[in-house]
Design a protein around this motif. Structure first.
Motif, PDB file in Angstrom:
ATOM      1  N   ARG A  73      46.411  47.859  47.983  1.00  0.00           N
ATOM      2  CA  ARG A  73      46.411  46.397  48.198  1.00  0.00           C
ATOM      3  C   ARG A  73      46.647  45.681  46.878  1.00  0.00           C
ATOM      4  O   ARG A  73      47.408  44.729  46.789  1.00  0.00           O
ATOM      5  CB  ARG A  73      45.059  45.911  48.745  1.00  0.00           C
ATOM      6  CG  ARG A  73      44.703  46.325  50.137  1.00  0.00           C
ATOM      7  CD  ARG A  73      43.356  45.701  50.530  1.00  0.00           C
ATOM      8  NE  ARG A  73      43.482  44.269  50.819  1.00  0.00           N
ATOM      9  CZ  ARG A  73      43.726  43.788  52.028  1.00  0.00           C
ATOM     10  NH1 ARG A  73      43.867  44.600  53.053  1.00  0.00           N
ATOM     11  NH2 ARG A  73      43.834  42.486  52.202  1.00  0.00           N
ATOM     12  N   ALA A  74      45.940  46.158  45.849  1.00  0.00           N
ATOM     13  CA  ALA A  74      46.071  45.526  44.532  1.00  0.00           C
ATOM     14  C   ALA A  74      47.491  45.693  43.996  1.00  0.00           C
ATOM     15  O   ALA A  74      48.055  44.770  43.400  1.00  0.00           O
ATOM     16  CB  ALA A  74      45.052  46.120  43.565  1.00  0.00           C
ATOM     17  N   VAL A  75      48.062  46.859  44.239  1.00  0.00           N
ATOM     18  CA  VAL A  75      49.442  47.095  43.793  1.00  0.00           C
ATOM     19  C   VAL A  75      50.386  46.103  44.465  1.00  0.00           C
ATOM     20  O   VAL A  75      51.246  45.497  43.823  1.00  0.00           O
ATOM     21  CB  VAL A  75      49.856  48.561  44.083  1.00  0.00           C
ATOM     22  CG1 VAL A  75      51.369  48.742  44.003  1.00  0.00           C
ATOM     23  CG2 VAL A  75      49.142  49.503  43.117  1.00  0.00           C
ATOM     24  N   LYS A  76      50.198  45.899  45.750  1.00  0.00           N
ATOM     25  CA  LYS A  76      51.041  44.944  46.485  1.00  0.00           C
ATOM     26  C   LYS A  76      50.859  43.536  45.908  1.00  0.00           C
ATOM     27  O   LYS A  76      51.820  42.789  45.721  1.00  0.00           O
ATOM     28  CB  LYS A  76      50.672  44.987  47.975  1.00  0.00           C
ATOM     29  CG  LYS A  76      51.200  43.852  48.825  1.00  0.00           C
ATOM     30  CD  LYS A  76      52.708  43.909  49.052  1.00  0.00           C
ATOM     31  CE  LYS A  76      53.144  42.776  49.986  1.00  0.00           C
ATOM     32  NZ  LYS A  76      54.559  42.414  49.802  1.00  0.00           N
ATOM     33  N   ARG A  77      49.627  43.168  45.609  1.00  0.00           N
ATOM     34  CA  ARG A  77      49.368  41.850  45.046  1.00  0.00           C
ATOM     35  C   ARG A  77      50.073  41.682  43.700  1.00  0.00           C
ATOM     36  O   ARG A  77      50.690  40.655  43.432  1.00  0.00           O
ATOM     37  CB  ARG A  77      47.849  41.635  44.913  1.00  0.00           C
ATOM     38  CG  ARG A  77      47.444  40.285  44.330  1.00  0.00           C
ATOM     39  CD  ARG A  77      47.838  39.136  45.255  1.00  0.00           C
ATOM     40  NE  ARG A  77      47.587  37.826  44.660  1.00  0.00           N
ATOM     41  CZ  ARG A  77      48.344  36.753  44.858  1.00  0.00           C
ATOM     42  NH1 ARG A  77      49.415  36.824  45.633  1.00  0.00           N
ATOM     43  NH2 ARG A  77      48.050  35.605  44.306  1.00  0.00           N
TER      44      ARG A  77
ATOM     45  N   ARG B 152      41.101  36.138  38.528  1.00  0.00           N
ATOM     46  CA  ARG B 152      41.182  37.464  39.155  1.00  0.00           C
ATOM     47  C   ARG B 152      42.018  37.411  40.430  1.00  0.00           C
ATOM     48  O   ARG B 152      41.948  36.433  41.185  1.00  0.00           O
ATOM     49  CB  ARG B 152      39.775  37.961  39.487  1.00  0.00           C
ATOM     50  CG  ARG B 152      39.062  38.465  38.247  1.00  0.00           C
ATOM     51  CD  ARG B 152      37.689  38.967  38.550  1.00  0.00           C
ATOM     52  NE  ARG B 152      37.215  39.843  37.471  1.00  0.00           N
ATOM     53  CZ  ARG B 152      35.974  40.273  37.361  1.00  0.00           C
ATOM     54  NH1 ARG B 152      35.066  39.935  38.259  1.00  0.00           N
ATOM     55  NH2 ARG B 152      35.646  41.069  36.366  1.00  0.00           N
ATOM     56  N   GLY B 153      42.783  38.467  40.637  1.00  0.00           N
ATOM     57  CA  GLY B 153      43.649  38.521  41.820  1.00  0.00           C
ATOM     58  C   GLY B 153      44.712  37.435  41.793  1.00  0.00           C
ATOM     59  O   GLY B 153      45.345  37.157  42.794  1.00  0.00           O
TER      60      GLY B 153
ATOM     61  N   ASP C  62      38.158  46.337  33.375  1.00  0.00           N
ATOM     62  CA  ASP C  62      37.938  45.260  34.357  1.00  0.00           C
ATOM     63  C   ASP C  62      37.907  45.827  35.781  1.00  0.00           C
ATOM     64  O   ASP C  62      38.725  46.673  36.140  1.00  0.00           O
ATOM     65  CB  ASP C  62      39.045  44.194  34.229  1.00  0.00           C
ATOM     66  CG  ASP C  62      38.631  42.867  34.878  1.00  0.00           C
ATOM     67  OD1 ASP C  62      37.691  42.874  35.714  1.00  0.00           O
ATOM     68  OD2 ASP C  62      39.243  41.841  34.561  1.00  0.00           O
ATOM     69  N   HIS C  63      36.964  45.339  36.564  1.00  0.00           N
ATOM     70  CA  HIS C  63      36.891  45.787  37.963  1.00  0.00           C
ATOM     71  C   HIS C  63      38.016  45.212  38.795  1.00  0.00           C
ATOM     72  O   HIS C  63      38.311  45.709  39.869  1.00  0.00           O
ATOM     73  CB  HIS C  63      35.556  45.378  38.583  1.00  0.00           C
ATOM     74  CG  HIS C  63      34.419  46.166  38.055  1.00  0.00           C
ATOM     75  ND1 HIS C  63      33.127  46.038  38.508  1.00  0.00           N
ATOM     76  CD2 HIS C  63      34.376  47.118  37.080  1.00  0.00           C
ATOM     77  CE1 HIS C  63      32.346  46.869  37.845  1.00  0.00           C
ATOM     78  NE2 HIS C  63      33.080  47.524  36.973  1.00  0.00           N
ATOM     79  N   ASP C  64      38.594  44.134  38.294  1.00  0.00           N
ATOM     80  CA  ASP C  64      39.681  43.510  39.047  1.00  0.00           C
ATOM     81  C   ASP C  64      41.001  44.142  38.625  1.00  0.00           C
ATOM     82  O   ASP C  64      41.442  43.966  37.489  1.00  0.00           O
ATOM     83  CB  ASP C  64      39.703  42.008  38.766  1.00  0.00           C
ATOM     84  CG  ASP C  64      40.823  41.317  39.529  1.00  0.00           C
ATOM     85  OD1 ASP C  64      40.775  41.357  40.770  1.00  0.00           O
ATOM     86  OD2 ASP C  64      41.748  40.778  38.897  1.00  0.00           O
ATOM     87  N   PRO C  65      41.654  44.878  39.540  1.00  0.00           N
ATOM     88  CA  PRO C  65      42.871  45.595  39.136  1.00  0.00           C
ATOM     89  C   PRO C  65      43.973  44.644  38.680  1.00  0.00           C
ATOM     90  O   PRO C  65      44.746  44.978  37.798  1.00  0.00           O
ATOM     91  CB  PRO C  65      43.298  46.352  40.401  1.00  0.00           C
ATOM     92  CG  PRO C  65      42.270  46.101  41.434  1.00  0.00           C
ATOM     93  CD  PRO C  65      41.288  45.090  40.946  1.00  0.00           C
ATOM     94  N   PHE C  66      44.015  43.462  39.285  1.00  0.00           N
ATOM     95  CA  PHE C  66      45.059  42.537  38.864  1.00  0.00           C
ATOM     96  C   PHE C  66      44.904  42.196  37.388  1.00  0.00           C
ATOM     97  O   PHE C  66      45.845  42.277  36.606  1.00  0.00           O
ATOM     98  CB  PHE C  66      45.072  41.251  39.701  1.00  0.00           C
ATOM     99  CG  PHE C  66      46.126  40.299  39.207  1.00  0.00           C
ATOM    100  CD1 PHE C  66      47.430  40.433  39.642  1.00  0.00           C
ATOM    101  CD2 PHE C  66      45.836  39.342  38.245  1.00  0.00           C
ATOM    102  CE1 PHE C  66      48.428  39.614  39.137  1.00  0.00           C
ATOM    103  CE2 PHE C  66      46.824  38.521  37.733  1.00  0.00           C
ATOM    104  CZ  PHE C  66      48.125  38.654  38.180  1.00  0.00           C
ATOM    105  N   ASN C  67      43.699  41.818  36.991  1.00  0.00           N
ATOM    106  CA  ASN C  67      43.497  41.430  35.590  1.00  0.00           C
ATOM    107  C   ASN C  67      43.580  42.615  34.638  1.00  0.00           C
ATOM    108  O   ASN C  67      43.893  42.456  33.461  1.00  0.00           O
ATOM    109  CB  ASN C  67      42.175  40.678  35.425  1.00  0.00           C
ATOM    110  CG  ASN C  67      42.387  39.175  35.593  1.00  0.00           C
ATOM    111  OD1 ASN C  67      43.518  38.737  35.826  1.00  0.00           O
ATOM    112  ND2 ASN C  67      41.326  38.396  35.476  1.00  0.00           N
TER     113      ASN C  67
END
Ligand code: ARG
Ligand code: ZN
Length: 899
Positions: free
Chosen positions: A349-353, A555-556, A579-584
């Motif tokens: 999901r994070a990759v898609k974002r 984030r995100g 960071d726990h947020d993959p986007f950041n």
């Protein structure tokens, strides 16, 4: 000649403020087509009545390139006049319904604009959005006129065995002289832009499905007979779409029959005609031998997108074209969510974002900063086709996403439900949608801030969010201060503050997430907090903060803004590692790379005496690459440097050659210094077993492909032949297009001599595969330029027997791959790239203005260019502008660029 010019209509600006309701309603439309490529006859029988809410006036029907033969009112001849392209009827009955019968002909075979009715590979197709229906018959060609359609198609049975239109097939049979007919009735009212017909030699993959309520539906994917073996994925995507929309939003399929038809000649990606979606073959046809993982993913999302339009767009449509984002922004949001929900792993999901944000920032941010900048709901246009933009689509989707962020996922579903409760069957506005989401969530931040929130619809430009952090060790507080601003855009000098949802968290030096306390007497709010900014400047203070934190802001990518924060390298390295947020986490790596790139560009005005990437960055990349638990797909994103376009956007003055040189130098450095790691990455990710285009194995292929690319690049400077040899072997042996194309591009981009035989072999392997040949053309036109060889190669490609300027996919694969996607090769010191561009814009404009206008946008950002590029680009733009009979499409783009 003068008359001809006049008849084709001078460019006029259409304004949102001028909207008025239609003077007539069209209740029913009965169309009869005698299909013939040279001369198709169209009989259009309508029932109309006056709109009692509008002052009495003449009926004005739009037409374009039609031959008018006859007009009858209630069966009798009548007088009419022409006003430009409009057919004007006065003295119509004051009361009640009346019947209007119009008989016209058109020439589909000559229709190279691919709007209205046209011929592709000996079959008939239509494209009516936005204003193509007027090229089929005279009509009130506006989306707020919704009618019931019945359509009779007549054609030669041998040449056109399949006859399709919207809705249900109610009758078919043979006629004299080898002709046959089919009659279709659409059970739903629709605006004319959703009309479609298809006729030709086609075959269908079929699937019957039973919906939750027990109703049976027939799904069909129509393609040319040789393409049946490439339809499985599109069908599966369609089935997934039906299931998803019902599960997530409670929106069922409202048709007995849902058809997708593929055509090789199509201006855009696909079209959501009611029950009869028409697609560019690129977004339907796939099997492992011909399509890449990216193709498979795109097909899934475009099939989803068009299917989701069935509710968001078709059941509720747009009042006028200024509201285009009402359906497009919302439907892109829905297709993005669909693709994310289909991911098996949360990391996917994070990759898609990240991928979606990358598109937004490399395409939409530049648009929003350039001459074509426009609000998500524009105020005016000359040619509506120019407004099918990344702003309407992708930024529009971000606006919807922010609404969901503000009301929560289930709140958003409630908002959708209320939207359909209120407006099903109507043509409405962006305001109506936002109001419904807010009203369904009366206690939400969205409801409280709605008027301000809607500035996202009215103000163009990308907001810049400046943030600063202050740690007070004595008080153990950490204060984040924000200030927002938005640059002027054409026609909008001053901007009011936006509502900006900022998802944030604090990370400790060791990488641990710190608990957030907003007031000392309150318990922690967890380790992530949604701050909703509304002011030009404001701040938030966190308490009980035991160490100086690293803030993880936005984030995100919780809002489509540019975030400035003066991170130290060390802080970014902490975020990248922890960071726990993959986007950041990904974003931290991008910021580090961007910082190096910009420094190199600024520091070495005379070339590449740049310092390059620092040791800590290279080590961090090694750590990500070798990380034991991160996904391959995520690693591939982190290890890919920001694009030249994105780097250029950060600069006030752009020398594209320097940007290219600096980025290439960075790539070579990563190739060299991580050599052993790339070898490891390739060897451990290359084997996949049997091919499946799922996110996990696609990620592995992507990382192996990137590794191979770096390995061939490293081989270039070291004169090593092992890796190019391995790449060639892999190119030959690959059992799927992803691995094959990755290996081929590693050879082509590194400029290795094996590229030549590989390209020749690739061409002979895929001679008959249009979509694969597009890749072959695109790879060469997009090739890394070393000494100016790309432009001559592009000119040579255009003389290739397989090149065809009239086919949009092919034109894009060569011309756009060069002008829009290969800045290092296009922006030449000798201006030859711009000369080529102006020639192609002018040539394409005589064939297909929509495609020409897209190409025209390749010089959108010319004012930012350094000399000599800027002057040369200006000359090229003026050369195009000097042509007297440009289309409105190209004229609008060029005059905005020159303004
Ligand atoms: N509504 C279509 C889609 O996004 C796009 C059609 C665009 N057509 C055009 N001529 N501009 O799904
Ligand atoms: Zn769409």
């Amino acid at each position: 000649m003068l008359q001809l010019l006049e008849a084709s209509g001078a460019a006029t600006t259409v304004r949102r403020a001028d909207y008025s309701a239609p003077a007539f309603w069209i209740d029913t439309v009965a169309l009869t087509f005698d299909l013939d490529p040279a001369k198709t006859r169209v009989l259009n029988k309508m029932t109309l009545r006056r709109n009692p809410e509008v002052p009495a006036q003449a009926l004005r029907l739009d037409g374009d390139e039609l031959n008018l033969a006859r007009v009858l009112i209630n069966g009798a001849g009548c007088s009419f006049k022409m006003d430009g392209n409009q057919l004007v009827l006065e003295n119509l009955p004051q009361e009640g319904a009346f019947e209007l019968e119009i008989f016209t002909t058109c020439a589909p075979i000559k229709n190279t604009k691919l709007m209205g009715l046209y011929v592709s590979n000996d079959s008939f197709f239509t494209q009516c959005e936005a204003e193509g229906f007027r090229r089929i018959t005279y009509f009130m060609d506006r989306p707020d006129v919704m009618a019931s359609y019945s359509v009779t198609l007549r054609a030669d049975k041998a040449k056109y065995p399949v006859l399709l239109s919207n809705g249900n097939l109610v009758e078919q049979g043979d006629l004299e002289d080898g002709r046959h007919f089919a009659r279709w009735v659409d059970p739903h009212k629709k605006p004319c832009y959703l009309f479609a017909l298809v006729a030709g030699k086609l075959v269908a993959r079929e699937q019957r499905i039973v919906a939750r309520n027990g109703k049976e539906h027939l799904l069909q994917v129509y393609v040319r007979p040789g393409d049946m073996d490439k339809t499985e994925h599109a069908m599966q995507s369609l089935i997934n779409s039906v299931i998803w929309d019902e599960a997530r939003f409670g929106l069922p399929l409202d048709l007995e029959r849902f058809m997708i038809v593929a055509t090789s000649d199509f201006n855009m990606g696909a079209m959501e005609n009611k029950g009869l979606n028409i697609f560019n073959t690129k977004y339907v046809l796939a099997n492992q031998a011909t399509a890449t993982d990216v193709d498979f993913a795109n097909i899934e999302s475009v099939v989803g997108h068009e299917y989701f339009h069935n509710w968001t767009g078709n059941r509720i449509t747009c009042r006028d074209w200024f509201q285009l984002s009402l359906k497009e922004g919302l439907t892109v949001f829905r297709d993005q969510e669909f693709s994310m929900d289909l991911c098996a792993e949360p990391s996917a999901r994070a990759v898609k974002r990240i991928e979606d944000v990358r598109v937004l920032r490399t395409a939409q941010f530049p648009e929003d900063a350039g001459p074509m900048a426009h609000p998500v709901r524009p105020d005016s246009y000359i040619e509506i086709n120019n407004f099918y933009t990344v702003t309407i689509y992708e930024k529009g989707a971000e606006v919807v996403r922010m609404m969901q962020t503000l009301v929560g996922r289930s709140g958003f579903a409630k908002g959708m439900a209320l939207y359909f409760e209120r407006f099903d069957g109507q043509a409405v506005t962006c305001d109506d949608f936002a109001q419904a989401v807010a009203d369904a969530n009366p206690d939400s931040a969205l409801a409280k801030l709605l008027p301000q929130f809607k500035r996202w619809y009215s103000q163009a430009g990308t907001p810049r969010l400046q943030a600063r952090g202050d740690y007070n060790a004595a008080e153990r507080t950490y204060t984040l201060s924000f200030s927002q601003s938005c640059p002027a855009t054409p026609g909008q000098d001053n901007k009011e503050p936006f509502v900006i949802p900022v998802q944030l968290g604090l990370v400790g030096a060791s990488g641990a997430a710190l608990p957030l306390h907003i007031q000392s007497d309150l318990a922690s709010v967890g380790d992530s907090h949604l701050l909703v900014l509304t002011q030009a400047s404001e701040s938030i203070t966190f308490e009980n903060v035991n160490e100086e934190p690293v803030p993880s802001i936005l984030r995100g990518f919780s809002a489509p803004v540019i975030l400035d924060f003066d991170y130290t390298d060390a802080q970014l390295l902490t975020l990248l590692a922890h960071d726990h947020d993959p986007f950041n986490r990904w974003e931290a790596g991008q910021r580090l790379a961007l910082r190096s790139a910009i420094q190199s560009i600024v520091d070495s005005p005379d070339g590449i005496r740049a310092k390059g990437l620092n040791h800590a960055y290279v080590e961090a990349m090694r750590a990500v690459l070798r990380h034991p638990t991160l996904d391959a797909a995520f690693k591939e994103l982190v290890l890919t440097l920001p694009s030249e376009t994105y780097i250029a956007e950060q600069l006030d003055v752009v020398d594209p050659q320097r940007v290219h040189a600096v980025r290439e130098a960075m790539r070579e450095q990563l190739a060299r210094e991580l050599l052993a790691d790339w070898e490891w990455a390739f060897e451990t990710h290359k084997a996949n077993g049997s091919y499946r285009p799922d996110t996990l194995s696609s990620g592995r292929r992507a990382l192996a492909g990137l590794a191979l690319n770096y390995l061939c690049l490293a081989a270039r400077s070291s004169e090593d032949t092992v890796w190019p040899g391995k790449a060639y072997q892999r190119f030959k042996d690959a059992d799927n297009m992803t691995d094959r194309l990755n290996a081929l591009s590693a050879l082509v981009h590194s400029g290795h001599e094996l590229a030549k035989p590989a390209l020749a072999r690739f061409h002979s392997l895929f001679k008959g595969e249009e979509l694969v040949l597009d890749k072959w053309f695109a790879l060469q036109a997009g090739c890394c330029d070393r000494g100016g060889q790309v432009l001559p190669a592009v000119r040579a490609l255009m003389k290739h027997a397989d090149f065809n300027l009239k086919n949009p996919n092919r034109a894009r694969s060569v011309i756009f791959s060069y002008c829009s996607a290969n800045p290092g090769a296009f922006h030449r010191g000798d201006a030859a790239g711009y000369v080529f561009w102006s020639e192609q814009v002018l040539e394409l404009d005589t064939i297909n203005p929509q495609v020409a206008a897209r190409l025209a946008r390749a010089l959108d950002r010319w004012k930012k260019l350094a000399e000599p590029f800027k002057t040369a680009a200006h000359e090229a733009l003026k050369r195009v502008a000097a042509k007297a009979d440009l289309s409105n499409d190209v004229r609008e783009v060029i005059s905005r660029a020159l303004a």
